[in-house]
Design a protein around this motif. Sequence first.
Motif, short mmCIF file in Angstrom:
data_model
loop_
_atom_site.label_atom_id
_atom_site.label_comp_id
_atom_site.label_asym_id
_atom_site.label_seq_id
_atom_site.Cartn_x
_atom_site.Cartn_y
_atom_site.Cartn_z
N ARG A 132 0.81 -1.22 0.00
CA ARG A 132 0.00 0.00 0.00
C ARG A 132 0.84 1.27 0.00
O ARG A 132 0.41 2.30 -0.51
CB ARG A 132 -0.98 0.00 1.17
CG ARG A 132 -2.09 -1.03 0.98
CD ARG A 132 -3.17 -0.93 2.02
NE ARG A 132 -3.82 0.36 2.12
CZ ARG A 132 -4.78 0.82 1.31
NH1 ARG A 132 -5.21 0.08 0.33
NH2 ARG A 132 -5.32 2.01 1.51
N ILE A 133 2.05 1.21 0.60
CA ILE A 133 2.89 2.41 0.60
C ILE A 133 3.91 2.40 -0.53
O ILE A 133 4.73 3.31 -0.62
CB ILE A 133 3.59 2.64 1.96
CG1 ILE A 133 4.65 1.57 2.24
CG2 ILE A 133 2.57 2.76 3.08
CD1 ILE A 133 5.59 1.93 3.37
N MET B 62 0.78 3.84 -4.57
CA MET B 62 0.17 4.86 -3.74
C MET B 62 -0.14 6.12 -4.55
O MET B 62 -1.22 6.71 -4.41
CB MET B 62 1.10 5.20 -2.57
CG MET B 62 0.52 6.22 -1.61
SD MET B 62 1.57 6.55 -0.20
CE MET B 62 3.07 7.11 -0.98
N SER C 229 -1.16 9.56 4.71
CA SER C 229 -1.64 8.24 4.30
C SER C 229 -0.67 7.14 4.75
O SER C 229 -1.09 6.11 5.27
CB SER C 229 -1.83 8.20 2.79
OG SER C 229 -2.21 6.92 2.37
N ILE C 230 0.62 7.38 4.54
CA ILE C 230 1.64 6.41 4.95
C ILE C 230 1.61 6.22 6.47
O ILE C 230 1.61 5.10 6.97
CB ILE C 230 3.04 6.85 4.48
CG1 ILE C 230 3.14 6.79 2.96
CG2 ILE C 230 4.13 6.00 5.13
CD1 ILE C 230 4.40 7.42 2.39
N GLU D 230 -1.50 4.29 7.64
CA GLU D 230 -1.33 2.85 7.38
C GLU D 230 -0.37 2.23 8.40
O GLU D 230 -0.60 1.14 8.90
CB GLU D 230 -0.77 2.63 5.97
CG GLU D 230 -1.72 2.89 4.86
CD GLU D 230 -2.71 1.77 4.64
OE1 GLU D 230 -2.46 0.64 5.08
OE2 GLU D 230 -3.74 2.04 4.01
#
Length: 170
Positions: free
Chosen positions: A66-67, A72, A93-94, A97
């Motif tokens: 995801r990262i 991303m 966002s990172i 998560e």
Amino acid sequence: MEDRLIESIGYILPAVVTGFVAYYMFNGFIKQQDSDKKLAFLAQKKKDSLPIRLQAYERMLLFCERINPVKMLVRIKPISENTNEYLQLLIASIEQEFEHNLVQQIYISNDSWTAIVAAKNAIINKLKQVEETVNSANELRETVLIDYSKKLPPTETAIAFIKSEVKKII
């Protein structure tokens, strides 16, 4: 009198020897039983914890996916042309998560955790470096995508490490 003493020793000595032999045999048997129970308990504990550990490695692999900057940046589009706002959105966002998966460090090895944190920090640092040299959010996005199309992102190293750790425990 002497005959009685010798006769008593004749009866007592075999009984004492038999008692000592029985004591050591039963003592060894009991120790073996305890050892077997401990091994069975440890095996059961390991069997019970394996699914939890595997799930933690799965979640951390998903975190790395995801990262991954390429994925991303495709998933999170800029909401304005302001470079700093887009950078903050990506970093948030990172971090979100990461915080969501923070507890997984209990179940994975220290080396895996270190690799994951290093990948996360490397991505954030790269985003900050690129942000200083570009003029718009779209340019930030394009520059990072081009950079990581030429070389592997740090998340790929962390994913490879996670996969090797899982192979060791399976």
